[in-house]
Design a protein around this motif. Structure first.
Motif, PDB file in Angstrom:
ATOM      1  N   ASP A   1      23.205 -25.503  33.905  1.00  0.00           N
ATOM      2  CA  ASP A   1      22.137 -24.554  34.243  1.00  0.00           C
ATOM      3  C   ASP A   1      21.899 -23.582  33.095  1.00  0.00           C
ATOM      4  N   TRP A   2      22.978 -23.036  32.533  1.00  0.00           N
ATOM      5  CA  TRP A   2      22.842 -22.085  31.422  1.00  0.00           C
ATOM      6  C   TRP A   2      22.198 -22.764  30.212  1.00  0.00           C
TER       7      TRP A   2
ATOM      8  N   ARG B   1      20.288 -25.435  30.162  1.00  0.00           N
ATOM      9  CA  ARG B   1      18.895 -25.762  30.453  1.00  0.00           C
ATOM     10  C   ARG B   1      18.007 -24.526  30.256  1.00  0.00           C
ATOM     11  N   GLU B   2      18.405 -23.406  30.850  1.00  0.00           N
ATOM     12  CA  GLU B   2      17.581 -22.198  30.796  1.00  0.00           C
ATOM     13  C   GLU B   2      17.545 -21.550  29.415  1.00  0.00           C
ATOM     14  N   ASN B   3      18.672 -21.542  28.732  1.00  0.00           N
ATOM     15  CA  ASN B   3      18.778 -20.780  27.484  1.00  0.00           C
ATOM     16  C   ASN B   3      18.618 -21.591  26.211  1.00  0.00           C
TER      17      ASN B   3
END
Length: 174
Positions: A133-134, A136-138
């Protein structure tokens, strides 16, 4: 050129997890000596491109530089300068990217840890969703929007900082 980091008399063989050992083959190296293999290649490529090193002298220069870095010498070119397909296929100039990737990974992982105190416990349980998740987002969704420096600043709050890689290596190997 470099002082040997290991006792030249040490046995070179199968690498133990979380242990730094000198080795001849880059793709079998631990994280620390992997970067030294990259330095070896980068220095020799620079010398080749500048004309300071002739192609015929690469095997001896490889052996001498590897010995200076790790205290070991290859028994032949197949375990030395020709261990990879890169140079025989005329692929030059990108070996530093391997070490840069390791430095960015350590920095971004340190950022993830600051944001989620139980990250290591999640990973130990096989729960990788927080990591993905991190990323993907960042990183993954942002990488085409920003140059590398801006991506790093936005993701971690700072430009590439090799202190994170050093801290990772020290916590793993010391």
């Amino acid at each position: 050129m470099h002082r040997a980091l290991f006792n030249p008399g040490e046995q070179v063989g199968e690498r133990e997890p979380d242990r730094v050992q000198p080795g001849l083959i880059r793709v079998e190296a631990d994280e620390l000596t992997y970067s030294l293999h990259v330095i070896l290649r980068f220095e020799l490529e620079q010398a080749l491109m500048s004309g300071a090193l002739k192609a015929d002298d690469v095997p001896a220069a490889w052996s001498d530089t590897l010995h200076g870095l790790l205290g070991v010498r290859p028994s032949g070119d197949d375990r030395g300068c020709l261990q990879d397909v890169h140079w025989p296929e005329a692929l030059f100039g990108y070996f530093p990217c391997y070490s840069l990737g390791a430095m960015y990974a350590a920095q971004w992982f340190a950022t993830m840890r600051r944001g989620q105190s139980d990250l290591d416990a999640c990973i130990a349980r096989g729960e990788l969703t927080p990591v993905f998740d991190w990323l993907r987002e960042n990183i993954w969704l942002q990488a085409s929007r920003w140059d590398t420096n801006e991506l790093s600043r936005r993701a971690s709050g700072e430009l590439l900082n090799p202190a994170h890689f050093r801290a990772h290596l020290e916590s793993r190997y010391l």
